[in-house]
Design a protein around this motif. Structure first.
Motif, PDB file in Angstrom:
ATOM      1  N   CYS A 239      33.497  44.350  34.553  1.00  0.00           N
ATOM      2  CA  CYS A 239      34.831  44.857  34.240  1.00  0.00           C
ATOM      3  C   CYS A 239      35.872  43.748  34.440  1.00  0.00           C
ATOM      4  O   CYS A 239      36.744  43.547  33.596  1.00  0.00           O
ATOM      5  CB  CYS A 239      35.158  46.064  35.110  1.00  0.00           C
ATOM      6  N   ASN A 240      35.755  43.024  35.560  1.00  0.00           N
ATOM      7  CA  ASN A 240      36.667  41.902  35.793  1.00  0.00           C
ATOM      8  C   ASN A 240      36.574  40.896  34.651  1.00  0.00           C
ATOM      9  O   ASN A 240      37.578  40.312  34.222  1.00  0.00           O
ATOM     10  CB  ASN A 240      36.331  41.215  37.111  1.00  0.00           C
ATOM     11  N   LEU A 241      35.363  40.685  34.156  1.00  0.00           N
ATOM     12  CA  LEU A 241      35.145  39.723  33.076  1.00  0.00           C
ATOM     13  C   LEU A 241      35.890  40.123  31.809  1.00  0.00           C
ATOM     14  O   LEU A 241      36.650  39.336  31.251  1.00  0.00           O
ATOM     15  CB  LEU A 241      33.649  39.595  32.795  1.00  0.00           C
ATOM     16  N   VAL A 242      35.673  41.365  31.336  1.00  0.00           N
ATOM     17  CA  VAL A 242      36.286  41.755  30.069  1.00  0.00           C
ATOM     18  C   VAL A 242      37.795  41.938  30.206  1.00  0.00           C
ATOM     19  O   VAL A 242      38.540  41.740  29.240  1.00  0.00           O
ATOM     20  CB  VAL A 242      35.624  43.030  29.494  1.00  0.00           C
ATOM     21  N   VAL A 243      38.258  42.311  31.404  1.00  0.00           N
ATOM     22  CA  VAL A 243      39.699  42.438  31.621  1.00  0.00           C
ATOM     23  C   VAL A 243      40.356  41.071  31.600  1.00  0.00           C
ATOM     24  O   VAL A 243      41.373  40.849  30.935  1.00  0.00           O
ATOM     25  CB  VAL A 243      39.993  43.164  32.948  1.00  0.00           C
ATOM     26  N   LYS A 244      39.771  40.108  32.330  1.00  0.00           N
ATOM     27  CA  LYS A 244      40.387  38.792  32.453  1.00  0.00           C
ATOM     28  C   LYS A 244      40.202  37.934  31.208  1.00  0.00           C
ATOM     29  O   LYS A 244      41.118  37.267  30.743  1.00  0.00           O
ATOM     30  CB  LYS A 244      39.820  38.058  33.670  1.00  0.00           C
ATOM     31  N   GLU A 245      38.986  37.955  30.655  1.00  0.00           N
ATOM     32  CA  GLU A 245      38.679  37.064  29.541  1.00  0.00           C
ATOM     33  C   GLU A 245      39.084  37.630  28.184  1.00  0.00           C
ATOM     34  O   GLU A 245      39.370  36.876  27.261  1.00  0.00           O
ATOM     35  CB  GLU A 245      37.183  36.729  29.520  1.00  0.00           C
ATOM     36  N   PHE A 246      39.079  38.985  28.052  1.00  0.00           N
ATOM     37  CA  PHE A 246      39.298  39.578  26.736  1.00  0.00           C
ATOM     38  C   PHE A 246      40.480  40.532  26.667  1.00  0.00           C
ATOM     39  O   PHE A 246      40.729  41.125  25.628  1.00  0.00           O
ATOM     40  CB  PHE A 246      38.024  40.288  26.277  1.00  0.00           C
TER      41      PHE A 246
END
Length: 292
Positions: free
Chosen positions: A66-73
């Motif tokens: 979740c942190n990944l898609v929130v921060k990166e996308f």
């Protein structure tokens, strides 16, 4: 110099992709950490399990992905629930595999796939997809084009899957998008796959699809062939599923919630319904060039 979150993520996942033996934990300066987990045991999905297809793969737990898609996308946290599992290096040929939450509109009849107007209907869906790509290109200011099918949409009735591979051109860079939907008793489970090699052949895609579909096992009693009289039946067929896989509306195929999510994601420029997590592959590529 201290590394950014993005650089830490690249370092960690690249290390796993290169098959380093011990798990690595990245500590980002803003406390948003990613902790890749070695994928050695089956992962529990919403209506089944996903088993390893080889060594060296890793996955992210829910909070990390979740942190990944929130921060990166640029996703909102409320959208994180659309991802069931996110696996990197699933096989040597697969950069990343996204297993999405299943659709539960009911058992999907495949009868329309055998209809005489199937080709015309797929052409219509393709036209809608081209319009979506064009709109995204205009919104993002990037030159994005649909360059055709590497593997034309098809159904394997022995495996109860629908799949395709299309070619998207991002500013002159060729990107392959492989999508698979596994039909079950309650609907279907979508998967999106980014191959390591952007120049894969159609035969390569067939092998990637076979490996990905074989790794997924439905829960007991929920397989497609477990359908029983009285079960809920979806108001659309296989052609509707294809449209939804491409993020375009076709008859009653796509739920209002899915279309709403598509619009949000496209407006943010993430393009994830039309393309999987290809940006991670690009980040890897930039990292390799920087280190070379």
């Amino acid at each position: 110099m201290r590394k950014s979150v993005r650089e830490n993520l690249i370092s960690v996942l690249l290390a796993f992709a290169c098959s380093l033996g011990q798990p690595v934990i990245a500590h980002a300066e803003d406390s948003t950490d990613y902790h890749p987990q070695s994928f050695t045991q089956p992962l529990i999905a919403a209506r089944g399990t996903v088993s390893p297809a080889g060594g060296g793969a890793v996955y992210l737990k829910p909070e990390d992905r979740c942190n990944l898609v929130v921060k990166e996308f640029g996703w909102d946290r409320g959208q994180c629930g659309t991802i069931d599992q996110l696996i990197f290096g699933f096989t040597p040929e697969i950069d990343n595999l996204t297993v999405e939450k299943p659709l539960s509109d009911g058992y999907v009849s495949l009868a329309d796939w055998d209809s005489s107007n199937r080709s015309a209907e797929i052409s219509s869906i393709e036209d809608s997809f081209k319009e979506s790509v064009k709109a995204q290109s205009e919104r993002s200011g990037k030159d994005i084009r649909f360059d055709g099918w590497l593997v034309y949409p098809q159904i394997d009735k022995a495996k109860n899957i629908l799949y395709y591979a299309n070619i998207l051109n991002w500013g002159g860079e060729r990107t392959i998008n492989i999508s698979v939907s596994i039909f079950d008793r309650q609907g279907y489970v979508p998967m999106k796959i980014v191959p390591v090699n952007g120049n894969v052949t159609s035969d390569d895609v067939q092998k990637i699809v076979a490996a990905s579909a074989a790794a997924y096992k439905p829960q007991a009693g929920t397989a497609y062939f477990d359908f029983s009289s009285g079960d809920k039946i979806a108001g659309y067929g296989a052609l509707g599923v294809l449209a939804t896989m491409l993020g375009v509306k076709y008859g009653g195929a796509a739920s209002a919630g899915l279309i709403a999510l598509a619009l949000v994601v496209l407006k943010k420029g993430a393009f994830l319904l039309l393309l999987p997590l290809v940006w991670l592959r690009r980040l890897f590529g930039r990292r390799k060039k920087a280190d070379g």
